[in-house]
Design an enzyme around this catalytic site. Structure first.
Site, PDB file in Angstrom:
ATOM      1  N   GLU A 163      -0.145 -23.250 -11.988  1.00  0.00           N
ATOM      2  CA  GLU A 163      -0.621 -22.217 -12.909  1.00  0.00           C
ATOM      3  C   GLU A 163      -0.125 -20.819 -12.557  1.00  0.00           C
ATOM      4  O   GLU A 163      -0.008 -19.959 -13.424  1.00  0.00           O
ATOM      5  CB  GLU A 163      -2.152 -22.233 -12.989  1.00  0.00           C
ATOM      6  CG  GLU A 163      -2.727 -23.449 -13.699  1.00  0.00           C
ATOM      7  CD  GLU A 163      -2.946 -24.647 -12.786  1.00  0.00           C
ATOM      8  OE1 GLU A 163      -2.470 -24.617 -11.623  1.00  0.00           O
ATOM      9  OE2 GLU A 163      -3.589 -25.613 -13.223  1.00  0.00           O
ATOM     10  N   PHE A 218     -18.802 -29.158 -11.785  1.00  0.00           N
ATOM     11  CA  PHE A 218     -17.463 -29.565 -11.384  1.00  0.00           C
ATOM     12  C   PHE A 218     -16.412 -28.635 -12.006  1.00  0.00           C
ATOM     13  O   PHE A 218     -16.443 -28.378 -13.205  1.00  0.00           O
ATOM     14  CB  PHE A 218     -17.202 -31.017 -11.804  1.00  0.00           C
ATOM     15  CG  PHE A 218     -15.821 -31.481 -11.438  1.00  0.00           C
ATOM     16  CD1 PHE A 218     -15.417 -31.512 -10.105  1.00  0.00           C
ATOM     17  CD2 PHE A 218     -14.908 -31.842 -12.411  1.00  0.00           C
ATOM     18  CE1 PHE A 218     -14.134 -31.908  -9.760  1.00  0.00           C
ATOM     19  CE2 PHE A 218     -13.614 -32.240 -12.070  1.00  0.00           C
ATOM     20  CZ  PHE A 218     -13.235 -32.282 -10.745  1.00  0.00           C
ATOM     21  N   GLN A 219     -15.541 -28.159 -11.177  1.00  0.00           N
ATOM     22  CA  GLN A 219     -14.470 -27.230 -11.582  1.00  0.00           C
ATOM     23  C   GLN A 219     -14.999 -25.967 -12.263  1.00  0.00           C
ATOM     24  O   GLN A 219     -14.333 -25.392 -13.122  1.00  0.00           O
ATOM     25  CB  GLN A 219     -13.432 -27.935 -12.452  1.00  0.00           C
ATOM     26  CG  GLN A 219     -12.704 -29.015 -11.659  1.00  0.00           C
ATOM     27  CD  GLN A 219     -11.432 -29.502 -12.315  1.00  0.00           C
ATOM     28  OE1 GLN A 219     -11.330 -29.540 -13.528  1.00  0.00           O
ATOM     29  NE2 GLN A 219     -10.452 -29.874 -11.499  1.00  0.00           N
ATOM     30  N   LYS A 268     -16.214 -25.171 -22.663  1.00  0.00           N
ATOM     31  CA  LYS A 268     -15.755 -26.354 -23.389  1.00  0.00           C
ATOM     32  C   LYS A 268     -16.578 -26.610 -24.649  1.00  0.00           C
ATOM     33  O   LYS A 268     -16.034 -27.012 -25.677  1.00  0.00           O
ATOM     34  CB  LYS A 268     -15.811 -27.569 -22.456  1.00  0.00           C
ATOM     35  CG  LYS A 268     -14.991 -28.731 -22.974  1.00  0.00           C
ATOM     36  CD  LYS A 268     -14.872 -29.846 -21.937  1.00  0.00           C
ATOM     37  CE  LYS A 268     -14.057 -31.009 -22.498  1.00  0.00           C
ATOM     38  NZ  LYS A 268     -13.954 -32.107 -21.521  1.00  0.00           N
ATOM     39  N   MET A 312      13.566  -9.604   5.001  1.00  0.00           N
ATOM     40  CA  MET A 312      12.890  -8.313   4.973  1.00  0.00           C
ATOM     41  C   MET A 312      11.874  -8.204   6.108  1.00  0.00           C
ATOM     42  O   MET A 312      11.706  -7.143   6.709  1.00  0.00           O
ATOM     43  CB  MET A 312      12.213  -8.091   3.615  1.00  0.00           C
ATOM     44  CG  MET A 312      11.766  -6.671   3.383  1.00  0.00           C
ATOM     45  SD  MET A 312      13.095  -5.467   3.565  1.00  0.00           S
ATOM     46  CE  MET A 312      13.627  -5.260   1.878  1.00  0.00           C
TER      47      MET A 312
HETATM   48  C1  LIG Z   1       3.456 -14.221  -1.537  1.00  0.00           C
HETATM   49  C2  LIG Z   1       4.038 -13.339  -0.498  1.00  0.00           C
HETATM   50  N1  LIG Z   1       3.810 -13.599   0.817  1.00  0.00           N
HETATM   51  C3  LIG Z   1       4.348 -12.798   1.765  1.00  0.00           C
HETATM   52  C4  LIG Z   1       5.108 -11.716   1.426  1.00  0.00           C
HETATM   53  C5  LIG Z   1       5.684 -10.806   2.492  1.00  0.00           C
HETATM   54  N2  LIG Z   1       7.158 -10.845   2.460  1.00  0.00           N
HETATM   55  C6  LIG Z   1       7.883  -9.896   1.842  1.00  0.00           C
HETATM   56  S1  LIG Z   1       9.534 -10.210   1.903  1.00  0.00           S
HETATM   57  C7  LIG Z   1       9.294 -11.609   2.787  1.00  0.00           C
HETATM   58  C8  LIG Z   1      10.468 -12.450   3.216  1.00  0.00           C
HETATM   59  C9  LIG Z   1      11.219 -13.023   2.084  1.00  0.00           C
HETATM   60  O1  LIG Z   1      12.208 -13.879   2.600  1.00  0.00           O
HETATM   61  P1  LIG Z   1      13.363 -14.433   1.689  1.00  0.00           P
HETATM   62  O2  LIG Z   1      12.809 -14.961   0.437  1.00  0.00           O
HETATM   63  O3  LIG Z   1      14.205 -15.362   2.477  1.00  0.00           O
HETATM   64  O4  LIG Z   1      14.160 -13.111   1.289  1.00  0.00           O
HETATM   65  P2  LIG Z   1      15.139 -12.195   2.196  1.00  0.00           P
HETATM   66  O5  LIG Z   1      14.334 -11.005   2.616  1.00  0.00           O
HETATM   67  O6  LIG Z   1      15.610 -13.002   3.352  1.00  0.00           O
HETATM   68  O7  LIG Z   1      16.242 -11.823   1.267  1.00  0.00           O
HETATM   69  C10 LIG Z   1       7.935 -11.815   3.038  1.00  0.00           C
HETATM   70  C11 LIG Z   1       7.392 -12.942   3.824  1.00  0.00           C
HETATM   71  C12 LIG Z   1       5.287 -11.465   0.045  1.00  0.00           C
HETATM   72  N3  LIG Z   1       5.981 -10.417  -0.387  1.00  0.00           N
HETATM   73  N4  LIG Z   1       4.774 -12.295  -0.884  1.00  0.00           N
END
Ligand SMILES: Cc1ncc(C[n+]2csc(CCOP(=O)(O)OP(=O)(O)O)c2C)c(N)n1
Ligand SMILES: [Mg+2]
Lengths: 171, 586
Positions: B52, B114-115, B164, B482
């Protein structure tokens, strides 16, 4: 981030809202979610046919935060109008309290005398207690409760502030 | 029109009346009557997602690429809670979404049935507005109102929670005619004196800048058109937030590139040095301003926004203008012409000379390699090989997202979909699917990271089922790049849990889903591999193996000002560059 050197102000806001389920939760959620202060909050329906409720909020913050609060409130879909009664100057503010005092003899007499001076009414009495009803500005109620403390203050229930502007206009 | 029908039928009828052609959803017990009503018709197509959260992101991609409202249908309880990330994402980025959630029957509400979950309670802070409909006779009005609220004023997600029994009950359907909201009337037009003050202030500028944002895109293509004309007429340089890319053409000489944390040197320096800033549909977000007390010192600021709560929230402005970007820009353009205004030529020339000097710094330069694919190079090639096509780009979140913003060049609005406010990994693939549904013949590419893509990888299955030939272009650096970059800069290169361990074989994975996998790890093979990807009319996962160590520059370290940005070739003692206070910030 709002400039932290700005002075903190206290504002009374009147908010006219649709009286629908969840509207109070929206207002309170806004304050908690964005870290705004609520010093006092009252709410009651004011128009049955119009399904309108009026919320009075006393809040504190820097001028920038107060402006944010008003704009954020105004943005809520069921909010009709937001008025800052503090800005309008000389708005009327009142609060009602019930004050329970327990005591006999000297203290009991003193409590009654003070109540009269504050124009508080006795709305319940037993041989060893009174319940006073008092209306006025919040600081008057603060003071009354403070004076009652050595005379056997048991508990206080307060409504919180309601407010309205002076003159013929509606909000 | 008013007619008797069941609540479930009303949902479908209201969609039809609102011009909805596609909805993204996932069935469950509490929405079965609505799914039954869907079964009995064939003008609305339902795209069955695999989670979802992805339904909402797909609807966002659909909305952002088409300007229409994105529509979502999910069940109660886990269906609704799974949608929460998507709803929050849409709220942060102001994307119009109507999300229908099923709810347990009214007599069961509050019984831990439920749910059951308190959907309106949970989604109150992550929607623009939400409704729980207890009476079938309110349903049609609420549905039309939901569409009105989602797209008027500052757009956002609206949830309609329908028990529902209300779906089964019969009641009176009313058409969309004249249904607005009782009181919700956003202000669209600015007053003439404000417009006059704005153009006078602009005409008096010596170092002006337009700082534009997602509001220009949300306002519709006309806003971009007028922005272009106003820029041409005034000669003012233009920069934009991440959300606003495409509103102003990247090929235009007046374009400075994106601003903010990973924006260009020239854009950030021009923001810092400007004397009149016109902020159009942007919100002075912390990624943009850097250190607030050093933000564009000595500038006068005009702020055009449809949402009064955006004004003076982070930055105090001199001239707030509440209104819709299209109308305000049109009024400004008309006022500019009517008064025959212009900016002092000598001053403007000097300003452009200064800007060109900053441009000369060539801040996006990187060291090219013959052995290993540089991520920047990969985006540059992807851009060059697709620029003549009808292309829509979405991204995940991370370094690849910033490189995409820096190196892919957008000429038109609605071509760029990225999770800006929430920064949601897992956004890009479902968003690409939504864009592809809205533009079946276009080339829809999700520029991804190997970590992010795994968050909604299951949507490959949706793409295959619905013949949506999206392309997933993974910049695979085997790191949450990042995160790795921040750990390098701020935490002594201690790479705690940021290595992408045990990755799937993406080529085999594509195959397993019934798509096509391509891998490329040599710069010399890259063009051919990209061409191959473009030629395939099926979903593709492109595993582009890139340099693991590359960092994303320029960068304004947290807690620093625009003129303290770090460029790639000076990225030495970065630990020093960031104050302890800065480390507290994200
Ligand atoms: C749902 C979620 N969890 C954690 C983060 C924190 N976060 C930001 S960038 C990143 C790494 C992303 O890695 P990748 O997809 O390999 O991209 P890259 O930076 O290597 O290009 C994380 C864990 C986020 N932005 N969103
Ligand atoms: Mg990565």
């Amino acid at each position: 981030m709002p400039n932290s050197s700005e002075p903190i102000e206290r504002h009374t806001l009147s908010v006219l809202v649709d009286n629908e389920p969840g509207v109070l939760a929206r207002v309170i959620g806004l304050f908690s979610g964005r870290g705004y202060n609520i010093d006092s909050l009252t709410v009651s329906e004011v128009s049955h046919e119009g399904h309108l409720s009026r919320i009075t909020i006393v809040t504190t913050g820097t001028p920038m935060v107060i402006e944010q609060i008003k704009n954020q409130l105004d943005r809520l879909v069921p909010v009709h109008r937001v008025r800052d009664l503090t800005v309008e100057a000389s708005a009327l503010e009142r609060e009602l309290a019930m004050v329970k005092v327990r005591g006999v003899g000297e203290a009991r007499g003193e409590a009654l005398r003070l109540a009269e001076a504050f124009r508080a009414r006795v709305i319940d009495a037993t041989r060893e207690s009174f319940v006073f009803e008092i209306t006025g500005k919040s600081d008057k109620i603060d003071q009354f409760a403070w004076l009652m403390e050595p005379l056997g203050l048991v508990e206080v229930a307060r409504t919180g502030v309601v407010a309205i502007s002076r003159g013929p206009e509606a909000m | 029109m008013s007619k008797q029908m069941t609540g479930a039928e009303m949902v479908i009828q209201a969609f039809a009346d609102q011009g909805v052609e596609h909805i993204f959803g996932y069935p469950g017990g509490a929405v079965l009557p609505i799914y039954d009503a869907l079964f009995h018709q064939n003008h609305i197509e339902h795209i069955l997602v695999r989670h979802e959260q992805a339904a909402v992101h797909s609807a966002e991609g659909y909305a952002r690429s088409s300007g229409k409202v994105g529509v979502v249908l999910v069940t109660s309880g886990p269906g609704a809670t799974n949608a929460v990330t998507g709803l929050t994402d849409a709220l942060m980025d102001s994307i119009p979404i109507v999300c229908i959630t099923g709810q347990v029957a009214t007599h069961l509400i509050g019984n831990d049935a439920f749910q059951e979950c308190d959907t309106v309670g949970i989604t109150r802070p992550c929607t623009k507005h939400n409704y729980l409909v207890r009476d079938v006779n309110d349903l049609a009005r609420v549905l039309h109102e939901a569409f009105y609220v989602a797209q008027n004023g500052r757009p956002g997600p609206v949830v309609v929670d329908i028990p529902k029994d209300v779906q089964f009950a019969t009641g009176t359907y009313v058409g969309r005619e004249n249904i607005q909201h009782k009181t919700y009337r956003p202000k669209l037009d600015a007053e003439a004196p404000q417009i006059a003050a704005a153009v006078e202030m602009l005409a008096g500028a010596k170092r002006p800048i337009f700082y534009t944002g997602g509001g220009v895109i949300n306002s519709g293509p006309e806003a971009s058109r007028i922005l272009r004309e106003l820029a041409r007429l005034t000669g003012v340089p233009v920069t934009s937030t991440l959300m606003g890319l495409g509103a102003f053409p990247a090929a235009n000489r007046q374009w400075l590139g994106m601003l903010g944390m990973h924006g260009t040197y020239e854009a950030n320096m021009a923001m810092h040095g400007c004397d009149v800033m016109v902020c159009i549909g942007a919100r002075f977000d912390d990624r943009i301003t850097g250190r607030l007390d050093a933000f564009a010192p000595g500038s006068k600021k005009i702020h055009i926004d449809i949402d009064p709560s955006s004004i003076n929230k982070n930055v105090k402005v001199d001239l707030p203008i509440i209104g819709d970007c299209t109308r305000v820009l049109a009024d400004m353009l008309a006022a500019w012409k009517a008064r025959d205004l212009s900016i002092d030529k000598a001053a403007l020339d000097a300003w452009w000379t200064q800007i060109d000097r900053w441009r000369g710094r060539n801040c996006l330069a990187y060291r090219q390699s013959d052995e290993i694919i540089k991520p920047q190079y990969a985006i540059e090639r992807l851009y060059n090989l697709t620029k003549d096509k009808d292309v829509y780009i979405s991204t995940e979140v991370g370094q690849h997202q910033m490189w995409a913003a820096q190196f892919f060049r957008f000429e038109e609005p609605n071509r760029w979909m990225t999770s800006g406010g929430l920064g949601t990994m897992g956004y890009g693939l479902p968003a690409a699917i939504g864009a592809q549904k809205a533009h079946p013949d276009a080339l829809c590419i999700d520029i991804a990271g190997e970590a992010s893509i795994l968050m909604n990888m299951q949507e490959m299955s949706t793409a295959v089922q619905f013949d949506l030939p999206v392309k997933i272009f993974i910049l695979n650096n085997k790191y949450m790049g990042m995160v790795r970059q921040w750990q390098e800069l701020l935490h002594g290169a201690r790479y705690s849990h940021s290595y992408s361990e045990a990755l799937p074989d993406f080529v085999k994975l594509a195959d397993a889903y019934g798509g096509v996998g391509i891998r490329c790890d040599k710069p010399s093979d890259l063009d051919a591999a990209i061409e191959e990807m473009i030629a395939i009319k099926r979903p593709v996962i492109f595993d582009c193996i890139v340099d693991q160590q590359e960092n994303c520059f320029p960068m304004i370290p947290s807690g620093r000002a625009h003129n303290e940005m770090i460029l790639g070739d000076m990225a030495v003692d970065l630990d020093e560059a960031i104050t302890d206070e800065g480390k507290m910030l994200v």
